[in-house]
Structures are given as structure tokens and as C-alpha cells.
Design a protein around this motif. Sequence first.
Motif, PDB file in Angstrom:
ATOM      1  N   GLU A 148      -7.283  -1.268  -6.742  1.00 27.10           N
ATOM      2  CA  GLU A 148      -7.121  -2.426  -5.870  1.00 27.10           C
ATOM      3  C   GLU A 148      -8.421  -3.200  -5.811  1.00 27.10           C
ATOM      4  OE1 GLU A 148      -5.810  -1.054  -2.079  1.00 27.10           O
ATOM      5  OE2 GLU A 148      -7.568   0.190  -1.721  1.00 27.10           O
ATOM      6  N   LYS A 199      -8.819  -1.904   5.721  1.00 24.57           N
ATOM      7  CA  LYS A 199      -7.488  -2.488   5.875  1.00 24.57           C
ATOM      8  C   LYS A 199      -7.118  -2.555   7.348  1.00 24.57           C
ATOM      9  CE  LYS A 199      -5.556  -0.873   1.464  1.00 24.57           C
ATOM     10  NZ  LYS A 199      -6.626  -0.008   0.975  1.00 24.57           N
ATOM     11  N   SER A 200      -6.241  -3.488   7.648  1.00 24.53           N
ATOM     12  CA  SER A 200      -5.690  -3.560   8.994  1.00 24.53           C
ATOM     13  C   SER A 200      -4.726  -2.400   9.180  1.00 24.53           C
ATOM     14  CB  SER A 200      -4.947  -4.885   9.199  1.00 24.53           C
ATOM     15  OG  SER A 200      -3.717  -4.870   8.483  1.00 24.53           O
ATOM     16  N   GLY A 227      -1.896  -2.383   6.752  1.00 21.94           N
ATOM     17  CA  GLY A 227      -2.124  -2.235   5.331  1.00 21.94           C
ATOM     18  C   GLY A 227      -2.701  -3.456   4.639  1.00 21.94           C
ATOM     19  N   LYS A 228      -3.036  -4.510   5.377  1.00 23.28           N
ATOM     20  CA  LYS A 228      -3.617  -5.697   4.759  1.00 23.28           C
ATOM     21  C   LYS A 228      -5.116  -5.499   4.569  1.00 23.28           C
ATOM     22  CE  LYS A 228      -0.353  -9.088   6.619  1.00 23.28           C
ATOM     23  NZ  LYS A 228      -0.194 -10.343   7.400  1.00 23.28           N
ATOM     24  N   ILE A 229      -5.615  -5.877   3.390  1.00 17.69           N
ATOM     25  CA  ILE A 229      -7.051  -5.801   3.133  1.00 17.69           C
ATOM     26  C   ILE A 229      -7.776  -6.824   4.000  1.00 17.69           C
ATOM     27  CG2 ILE A 229      -8.837  -6.169   1.387  1.00 17.69           C
ATOM     28  CD1 ILE A 229      -6.799  -5.154  -0.696  1.00 17.69           C
ATOM     29  N   THR A 255       0.831  -1.207   0.000  1.00 17.92           N
ATOM     30  CA  THR A 255       0.000   0.000   0.000  1.00 17.92           C
ATOM     31  C   THR A 255       0.863   1.254   0.000  1.00 17.92           C
ATOM     32  OG1 THR A 255      -1.747  -1.160   1.209  1.00 17.92           O
ATOM     33  CG2 THR A 255      -1.817   1.239   1.242  1.00 17.92           C
ATOM     34  N   CYS A 270     -10.660  -6.824  -3.967  1.00 18.60           N
ATOM     35  CA  CYS A 270     -10.810  -7.891  -2.968  1.00 18.60           C
ATOM     36  C   CYS A 270     -11.883  -8.847  -3.466  1.00 18.60           C
ATOM     37  CB  CYS A 270     -11.198  -7.323  -1.609  1.00 18.60           C
ATOM     38  SG  CYS A 270     -11.385  -8.627  -0.356  1.00 18.60           S
TER      39      CYS A 270
END
Length: 492
Positions: free
Chosen positions: A416, A473-474, A477-479, A241, A418
Motif C-alpha cells: 500500500e 489509518k482512521s 480503514g482510511k489512510i 483494507t 500514500c
Amino acid sequence: METLGSIAKKTCRQFSAQTAVAEGERCFTYAELRDRSFRLAKALHDKGLKKGDRVAILMSNRIEHVELDIAIALAGLVKVPLNYRLHAKEHEYILEHSGASLLIGEEHLMQNVAGPLPRVTVGGAYESWLAASESAEPDTAVDEDDLYAIMYTSGTTGRPKGVMLSHRNFISGALSLAMACNLTHDDVIGHVAPLTHGSNFLAQCALLLGLKQVVFNKFEPEQFLEAIETERITTVFLVPTMVNLMIHDKSFARRDLRSLRTINMAGAPMAAEKVKLALELLGPKIVETYGQVEAPMTITVMPRHELQHRPASCGAAGSFVELRIVDDEGSEVPAGQVGEIVCRGSLVMQGYWNNPEATAETLKDGWLHTGDLGWVDEAGYLHIVDRKKDVIISGGANIYPREVEEVLNLHPAVKETCVFGVPDEKWGETVCAHVVLRDGQAVEEQELIELCKSHLASFKKPQRIHIVDSLPKSTYGKILRKEIREAYGRNA
């Protein structure tokens, strides 16, 4: 036998006159860092802490992280780094679960954390605490297999687990990362990602080699690009990210980034098309690594000269780890076949703190079961497919969200994505996607579905695509696929 403390002592002595760490106007040489770390170790012991006691750290990126790392190692204590972006209730759970004896941090972050735990506020109280202490080398006997840190997982699938990492684990991770990044004594490390996690291993690399570290309190793309130019930073740790935000910042083109030699990119997968774009704009500066808190940073390493040829891979096994792909029975599968990624070696954790059940489930016969699915090619390069729990099963067939996301990311309008499974009466699950577009771009949902049909088997294409403004996101930066899936269920 080496420990993080013994390594730091030698480095501070050898490079005493050189700048060790800087943050804004604050700056310490290695001699000053040694003095402050000795004082801090003595101050910790004077508070009644003994070997094995836990010290929690709650602050944003600050210079104190570096000296606390050394002092805690020298004193034989165990650090518990807290992600400052978490909720106070999450901090309280970690403090209670870890049995921390002391909390050190910033006042505005600690004030919402309830409980009687003794605490020291960085700044005035912390500095007075150090000044009143003696600058004497601690005499605590510390072994390389002694516990050094309890690092808590993100907790996206339940309560966070405390990963127990020894001095040996940290040293192995730092050595492997230093080799992967081809670090030399001329490198300057920039810390803009949290020093509580990924960037901390670059900090350990700096202490191995006597490098200068520059600490930044937060990541702002334009300001960080300017800092790379003015501070002549050579090496940084960034999650994908951050890389995306940096290369798309309006100031990117006018900055002189010739000093920047290495971006260690990790923390989440990056679509192959995005990797190609980053390499086109930055040049061969990205060293991709794959790891987990349970085996930090370098389960695999993708060297900078290989990434352009293998943008869909995250590299081959790192220097201190053995890698296998296994089936549900734990038997190794042939090259090209998907299975669970498992590893063993000096990187791998000792287990989960006060959680023998989770430890037994994850560590089997010395092998860490990562929960990630992947396959290796004939040359030993790993290709991550997805998290085991995220696989979509539609009509009895496995669909891996990441392979669908890779295709969606081929579209130039897509920023981006998901992909996730949603319940379906006929097929069990069907494929759904949330897509964020680049600024000023537009695309019809059917066009993206047709793109998937042209690259994938028909049963893998999304049945529904929703254009959204952003993806949750966490703090790293994780989705958050699980959160999106649950929100979709509520709003369907």
C-alpha cells in the motif's frame, strides 16, 4: 408514506418465524425482534424521551444495534451512533454537540466518558429494562422526512460535523444498495464492519427483505473466513483494507467460500491493480459503491459484472441520485474533464446539525459538494481523482496523489502507498511517497521512482520515497494522508 419503523413492522409480521439476527449463541426470530423492539420503544418513552430527542449508542458490533434501530425509528427518536474506537474526549464532544438525552452502550466503553448524561448498560441492566417494559406498538406519528440519525464525520480535517439523515435518506440508501447487490430473500448478511456506519445500511436492507443477519464483534480474517463457510454467509460490507487482509490470509485458499456472493466494497478507494488481484482470487463478487456520510453508500454503483472491465472506476450514478462534475464556478464540465463531484437526490443529507455555515458551504442550490475531484467517461462512469484539498500543486501544475499511487501499486512488492505534497522553495510543492511492502519483499526506492517515470510525466514522479512499516489509518480503514504529511514535516 414509509418510515424505517413502518417497514420493520411489516417485515417482522410477514417473516415472524424466520431467524432475524444472530450473534454467537444469541438468536432472535422476527417475532422476537418485534417484541423486543416494541418493549424498547416503550422503555425509551418511559424514560421521558419525546419525539426528536437524541439517543447515543456506544458499543461494538452487537445484536442490540438491530433492535435499537427499529425502536428508535418507531419512537420518533434520533440515533447518534458513536464509533467505539474514538477517544473518550471525542465521544464527549459528540454527546454535547448532539444534545443527546441518553447513552446506551457497553460498560467498558462508557466508563471513560465523563458527564452526567443518563446511560443504560447493555447486558443485565438493559435486559431488565426491556423485561419491565410493555410490548405495545408505539403510537408516535413519524414522517419519512423526520430526522432519524445524526452521523458524525471522521473529523480528520477538524471537529467532526453531525450529518442529519432522515428516514427517507436511509430508505433510499437501503433500496439502492439492495438493488446494487442484487439481494434476494435467500441472502444471509454478515456484519463484520462497524454497525454504526457502512454495515448499518446492509442491516436496513435486511429489514426491507426479511433476511437473516449474523453479527460479528470484530474482524479477524481467519475467523471470519471460517464463519463465511459455516454460516453460509452470502453478503458482506467490507472496506478495501479488510478485503486485502482476507485474500492474503494464510487460511484463504482452504476455505469454501462458495456461499459468498457479494462483497459490497466501499469506504476508501482501492488501487486498480489491487482490484484486479481481488477479482482474480474471489471471482466477480465485488460490488463497489462510492458515497459519503452526507450521501451514504450509493452516489455511484459499480456492478459486479462491470468491475473487471473498469477496475479504475467506482461506477455510475446510483438509483436515487443525480451526479455532475463541475468547475470552481459550479458549471458542469464535459466528459473526461476533472472537476468537483456534486450530487443531489433523496440520498443527500438535510444538513449539518447546529452548523448552518458548513451546511451553506456544502449544500448549494440543492447540490451536495463532495469535496472530491473526478471525471466521468462518455458512458457516465465516475473516476475519482482525489480529494480537492489533497491536490499537489508543483510549478503551477496539478498533481493528483491517487494517479501516482496507482502506478506505485503496479509493483508486485508494494502492499500500500500514500502520496502527498511537501513544501519546496522552487516549485511550491514536490511529490513524496510513503510505501509499505509485502512481507518478505524488498525494493530500492530508485526502482519505484523509475517505475513512475515510465508511466507518468516526469514532473509527477516522487522526488522522495520512504519505505515504512505501516501507514496510519482512521478507525474505518482510511489512510490518514494529513497525519502522514504533518509527521513528515516534523521529521524532515
